[in-house]
Design a protein around this motif. Sequence first.
Motif, PDB file in Angstrom:
ATOM      1  N   ASP A 151       6.754   2.574   1.178  1.00 41.89           N
ATOM      2  CA  ASP A 151       7.876   3.218   1.860  1.00 41.89           C
ATOM      3  C   ASP A 151       8.832   2.185   2.451  1.00 41.89           C
ATOM      4  OD1 ASP A 151       6.980   5.727   1.220  1.00 41.89           O
ATOM      5  OD2 ASP A 151       5.993   6.092   3.140  1.00 41.89           O
ATOM      6  N   GLU A 152       8.291   1.077   2.957  1.00 46.10           N
ATOM      7  CA  GLU A 152       9.158   0.029   3.498  1.00 46.10           C
ATOM      8  C   GLU A 152      10.033  -0.578   2.396  1.00 46.10           C
ATOM      9  OE1 GLU A 152       6.562  -2.752   5.311  1.00 46.10           O
ATOM     10  OE2 GLU A 152       5.992  -1.419   6.949  1.00 46.10           O
ATOM     11  N   LEU A 153       9.444  -0.792   1.242  1.00 47.02           N
ATOM     12  CA  LEU A 153      10.231  -1.345   0.136  1.00 47.02           C
ATOM     13  C   LEU A 153      11.308  -0.363  -0.300  1.00 47.02           C
ATOM     14  CD1 LEU A 153       7.627  -3.144  -2.154  1.00 47.02           C
ATOM     15  CD2 LEU A 153       8.714  -3.936  -0.052  1.00 47.02           C
ATOM     16  N   VAL A 177       0.838  -1.203   0.000  1.00 44.81           N
ATOM     17  CA  VAL A 177       0.000   0.000   0.000  1.00 44.81           C
ATOM     18  C   VAL A 177       0.871   1.249   0.000  1.00 44.81           C
ATOM     19  CG1 VAL A 177      -1.783   1.268   1.268  1.00 44.81           C
ATOM     20  CG2 VAL A 177      -1.842  -1.235   1.196  1.00 44.81           C
ATOM     21  N   HIS A 178       0.476   2.224  -0.780  1.00 51.54           N
ATOM     22  CA  HIS A 178       1.163   3.519  -0.818  1.00 51.54           C
ATOM     23  C   HIS A 178       0.236   4.585  -0.265  1.00 51.54           C
ATOM     24  CE1 HIS A 178       3.877   6.656  -1.956  1.00 51.54           C
ATOM     25  NE2 HIS A 178       3.052   7.182  -2.835  1.00 51.54           N
ATOM     26  N   GLY A 179       0.736   5.341   0.728  1.00 54.85           N
ATOM     27  CA  GLY A 179      -0.029   6.473   1.227  1.00 54.85           C
ATOM     28  C   GLY A 179      -0.773   6.232   2.516  1.00 54.85           C
ATOM     29  N   ALA A 180      -0.550   5.123   3.188  1.00 50.12           N
ATOM     30  CA  ALA A 180      -1.218   4.856   4.458  1.00 50.12           C
ATOM     31  C   ALA A 180      -0.491   3.729   5.175  1.00 50.12           C
ATOM     32  CB  ALA A 180      -2.688   4.485   4.242  1.00 50.12           C
ATOM     33  N   GLU A 181      -0.764   3.606   6.479  1.00 45.59           N
ATOM     34  CA  GLU A 181      -0.209   2.496   7.253  1.00 45.59           C
ATOM     35  C   GLU A 181      -0.845   1.194   6.791  1.00 45.59           C
ATOM     36  OE1 GLU A 181       2.257   2.516   9.470  1.00 45.59           O
ATOM     37  OE2 GLU A 181       2.542   4.642   9.000  1.00 45.59           O
ATOM     38  N   ALA A 182      -0.030   0.169   6.688  1.00 47.10           N
ATOM     39  CA  ALA A 182      -0.509  -1.146   6.255  1.00 47.10           C
ATOM     40  C   ALA A 182       0.541  -2.177   6.637  1.00 47.10           C
ATOM     41  CB  ALA A 182      -0.740  -1.156   4.739  1.00 47.10           C
TER      42      ALA A 182
END
Length: 546
Positions: free
Chosen positions: A163-165, A153-158
Amino acid sequence: MPDLVPQHLRRLWSEEGIYPGAAVFDLFLGKAAVQPDQPAVFDDDGVTNYSQLREKALRLAAGLRGLGVRAGEVVACQLPNSALACAVELATAALGATVLPFPTGRGHRDVLSLLRRSGAVVTVIPARYGDVDLAATMAELRPELPHLRHVVVHGAEAPTTVDELLATEPADLDDLPSPDPDTAVRYLVSSGTESEPKIVAYSHNALIGGRGQFLKRLQRPGRPMRAMFLIPLGSSFGSCCTFGVLCALGGSLVLQRKFDPVQALRAIGEHRPTHLAGVPTMFQRMIGSPEFAGTDTSSLQALITGGSLIDPQTVDRCVADFGCTLINLYGSADGVNCHNGLDDPPHAAKTTVGVPNPSVCSIRIVDDSGADLPPGEVGEVLARGPMSPMCYVNAPELNERYRTPDGWARTGDLGVIDPVGRLRLSGRKRDIIIRGGSNISPAQVEGVIAAHPSVLSVACVPVPCPDLGQRIAACLVAVPGAAVPDVAELAEFLRVQGLEPRKFPEVLLEMDAFPLTPAGKVDKRALAQQATEVFTATRGDEPARV
């Protein structure tokens, strides 16, 4: 995965130098090595140069590999137009995997079909699209997708985020595979006339040696292409972006998350693109904007229009107002390509789609038996060439229906070769509605409407529209004792059923019974005529009784 094009032709195209014989990511690395500081993508977040895009792609590749993605597997991507979307495509290719991009905004029925048929093991999505919570929707679909191992997911916590990648250490080039350039690297989505979207497999060679060669013909010598694509990267047309403009040409892309005529005009003035690609309606809306008069369009060499027929008046207006050539492109995800050239006379784009180029795509005109017709006679358009895809994905019935045994694509379109060799389109054999450049299957819309408790029978037909080309009219027969829904009620029902808004009917006809042909089939031609009359008279605001 089978390749329906004879292998001796693929080898011939390699020997002739049409095919590069290299994987797309290797070609990108070559461009990045010689021009690290050149802008690769201008998007809503700023400018990303080749070196920065390379870094993003290698980080994402390492992150995807950490999720277990291996060569030959499929990564789906539903991100809006951006440098990040390009990086996901490159990262997937770097792993020897196959990327399946498709636009945001598709209903959950189509998303489920695409992920299921492709066997995608990872999908990359934005957290939201407009007011739709895509992450929540995907969570609902996952139980029906046993192949899908991760949702990024881009743009929210999941549980897993983009961002982690991106925080992963970049992949080591020495650890990356060396894919066979004749294997699949990208899946294209084709709406067509089926009740579910089709998926078409393209190899590295077909993308670079087909779509890349097409783009090279539209580039002026000594001036690298800086192409502004108004349509989604996940579309067939958008497949020319990452692997075409960047990997094949070493050019630049100008991208916006969503088309807006005012913002598009501002981007033209700021980023100075050489090419502007979109559907006719987009160009019309830009010309009609108050911002147009103050926009400097002198950087443009060509407008590239596809996805919908364009009328001669719009051609004239675009050429005059934008001050450049208009390229009338006839193309599809099925490997079809024909267009007029940069130096063709202006009238060529008004009534034809140019002279077929065998180094990209050969064109045949055939009769109902498949026999070739001479120039001047109308028949079905068949296409095959270096651009040809391998096959339809996990759909042998589609290969049999839409491809000949020797790999020609049956387009379902009618055309004729004129006396000077140009292809002139004459209509369509297939039942399809083209709304704003988007192919919509009436069969799919009918299938969803048929589930409405008040609808006994439904048939969807096109009505002409000066703004969008065509709109959808739904002809309805009500269940005895019930009343058909109005436009707003039907739209709400279709939204709940997961159909995307672009497929909602805008004209409703309530009928006691459908007209039939002598063979006993629903006479859709008669329905379309009646629907057009109603739309002209009422603009389709309320159901009309016929």
